[in-house]
Write a protein that holds these residues in place. Structure first.
Motif, short mmCIF file in Angstrom:
data_model
loop_
_atom_site.label_atom_id
_atom_site.label_comp_id
_atom_site.label_asym_id
_atom_site.label_seq_id
_atom_site.Cartn_x
_atom_site.Cartn_y
_atom_site.Cartn_z
N VAL B 19 0.90 -1.24 0.18
CA VAL B 19 -0.11 -0.03 0.17
C VAL B 19 0.96 1.24 0.13
CG1 VAL B 19 -1.70 1.45 1.19
CG2 VAL B 19 -2.14 -1.12 1.21
N GLY B 20 0.52 2.03 -1.04
CA GLY B 20 1.55 3.44 -0.91
C GLY B 20 2.49 3.31 -1.82
N LYS B 21 3.07 2.04 -2.39
CA LYS B 21 4.02 1.71 -3.12
C LYS B 21 3.74 1.31 -4.48
CE LYS B 21 8.20 0.61 -2.06
NZ LYS B 21 9.48 0.01 -1.67
N THR B 22 2.94 0.06 -4.53
CA THR B 22 2.53 -0.30 -5.87
C THR B 22 1.28 0.52 -6.48
OG1 THR B 22 2.55 -2.72 -5.01
CG2 THR B 22 1.26 -2.58 -6.63
N LEU B 23 0.47 0.82 -5.72
CA LEU B 23 -0.48 1.80 -6.33
C LEU B 23 -0.35 3.20 -5.54
CD1 LEU B 23 -3.60 -0.51 -6.68
CD2 LEU B 23 -2.09 0.09 -8.39
N LYS B 24 -0.56 4.30 -6.33
CA LYS B 24 -0.20 5.57 -5.60
C LYS B 24 -1.36 6.43 -6.04
CE LYS B 24 4.08 7.31 -4.08
NZ LYS B 24 5.36 7.33 -4.48
N VAL B 25 -1.86 7.09 -4.92
CA VAL B 25 -3.17 7.85 -5.45
C VAL B 25 -2.62 9.58 -5.86
CG1 VAL B 25 -5.38 8.97 -4.67
CG2 VAL B 25 -4.70 6.69 -4.03
N VAL B 26 -2.72 9.86 -6.83
CA VAL B 26 -2.24 11.25 -7.07
C VAL B 26 -3.50 12.38 -7.70
CG1 VAL B 26 -0.14 10.14 -7.95
CG2 VAL B 26 -1.77 10.67 -9.61
#
Lengths: 347, 347
Positions: B19-26
């Motif tokens: 979480v926070g590395k594979t997918l990132k919310v931008v």
């Protein structure tokens, strides 16, 4: 009274059968003058077939499987050809040749019902238990019933110089397929090419994945060996590939079976895998329009003996002499030391 | 200009996504007043589907597979429902609802061609991406195209409370089959029974082999999980069993895949295993005589929405709020922490 030599199932093997322990050759008296029931005959065995599936019968009797276990202390059995010595059956007369499931004994009392009369066959007893016996029916019926062979497609056959494999190679070629073959020695590889394989390789010295990639797209895999070869195929076969699961000789002696890790390819590549045992396929309806209303067995009997006797399909038999050779011959078979269909010749 | 939040594929994961590395919310700017090409529309996303197969897209782009890899630095995508904000397409008008493959973004420009207009559907956006979306089509089409469901036979469904499994359970019951279901918690087991499973068990606290034996002969296995469950089934399924290989969620995060050791049962039990991807099944001809000449997709659209909206088929959705929840929701899904079809709800 005569001496009657038999090959007895003496002990359940762990891993590779042990010569002299798993199977034991014993001799007992046999009364040639005994009274036998009506419908039976006394026979003298000429030829017996050895096949990898027999390893699966060398298990404790309480473990169920698709074929009956051998009984400890009794002769093992398999398809064979025998000569009638004395008959109490209207169907058989002295000197007739019969084909069916025989004990590994020189002499036996059989019921004529389970046997077919092969006296007039132009094929030798060895071929009658090989290309024209169970292995022949296995190759023929499975290719007909389980997979649609489309001209121009490519098939990969493992153990391709073996009893079943060599026939799969040749039937596939007759149907217009491209054939990739693997076998366990350079000599066997040469034989695979002689019988029509477009390319063949020694799986012991070449990488199966690489050989498949070099050969080009394969649509069908005829699997006689299982294990790591099946794993390599799952990774390299085309989308919508079809796999006929015939056997897994690489695993029969394994004390720890090989773990196949890429079964997800079945999903990703939309594969179909079909396992089978020849006995239930033989009686299925033929898909060949010329044999409409008949069974695959009828079709086999009409087609294969001719192709074998006129040389269109070549057979290679590895003949071992005498019942004494059985334990070594069987281990040779499981290790791939044989070259061609393994038969025990008694006389 | 508005703020446009997206879920970006940031890094290829090894094993479980981080979480926070594979997918990132931008968040980026998005111009609602931009000119868009003819045939396209600007949409605001309402609901997005999360599905296990997306794990397979989180790989290096150079590795080929059955679905395209996600591109590093770009939003992940999947089926979703969105509202049209501005249209330059004759097929869509403002406020229409559309269903199709959407980026995980609040706003996007789409081509009307890849989307269907679902404005008048009585089903909620969540159900439109679940029971009436890809998972629904997966269950429906695979049962129709890959296996003949015979009344009175028994089917075993793994991950049976999941998006696909829960529908397989219910369709099988409607067709008169006995259903054995496995799931990963007692609560899920209870749900499986509520939707009609004759017996259900928690595979984490019960032994799958033993549960199958207790339940009695199973003829069909609907495999959503692969790995050791598939192995247990190979040992216990009946002769001539049929296996639908739909997925292998037990393996998607595995850094070392489970090795299946008993594939020889495919031969011994004469099994048929079929893998599939829903997209190629949808356009196959329906086998239902009432839909003669039509596709399975036609049949699905005629049958399933009715069954779902009249309550004959129950759906359970696990709704996560907002795009920010995506990374956690996806890990939950792969670990089985979800309960029902996983959807991300944006508004």
């Amino acid at each position: 009274m005569v001496q009657n030599k038999s090959v007895i199932f003496n002990e359940v093997p762990v891993g590779e059968p042990v010569v002299g322990k798993t199977l034991k050759v014993v001799t007992e008296e046999f009364n040639l003058d005994q009274n036998i029931p009506e419908g039976s005959a006394i026979v003298k065995t000429l030829t017996l077939s050895l096949d990898p599936y027999q390893r699966g019968r060398m298990r404790p009797e309480e473990i169920k499987s698709y074929v009956p276990a051998f009984s400890i202390g009794k002769p093992i059995d398999n398809a064979g050809v025998a000569r009638v010595i004395k008959s109490n059956s209207a169907d058989l007369k002295e000197n007739d040749l019969v084909y069916g499931a025989l004990p590994f004994s020189e002499y036996a009392v059989i019921s004529s019902k389970g046997f077919s009369n092969v006296t007039n066959s132009p094929a030798s007893p060895q071929t009658l238990v090989g290309a024209l016996g169970m292995p022949g029916r296995t190759a023929f019926a499975s290719l007909e019933a389980l997979v649609e062979l489309k001209k121009g497609e490519a098939i990969f056959v493992s153990a391709a110089s073996g009893a079943v494999g060599a026939l799969v190679v040749q039937i596939s070629k007759l149907k217009g397929l491209k054939v990739l073959a693997s076998a366990g020695s350079d000599e066997k590889v040469k034989f695979c090419k002689e019988i029509g394989a477009d390319h063949a390789f020694n799986y012991k010295t070449s990488d199966t994945r690489e050989e498949i990639k070099k050969f080009g797209p394969i649509n069908i895999f005829y699997d006689n060996v299982g294990g790591s070869t099946l794993e390599a195929v799952l990774d390299t076969i085309e989308d919508f590939g079809r796999i006929i699961a015939c056997g897994a000789i690489s695993q029969y002696n394994a004390t720890e079976a090989y773990g196949i890790k890429n079964t997800f390819q079945i999903v990703a590549k939309k594969l179909t895998i079909k396992g089978f045992i020849v006995f239930y396929l033989q009686n299925q309806p033929s898909k060949n329009p010329e044999f409409s209303g008949k069974t695959i067995e009828d079709e086999f009997l009409a087609i294969m003996p001719k192709l074998v006797t006129d040389g269109s399909i070549k057979v290679k038999e590895h003949v071992y002499d005498g019942l004494d050779s059985t334990p070594v011959a069987f281990n040779d078979l499981l290790k791939g030391n044989n070259f061609g269909k393994v038969v025990i010749k008694l006389e």
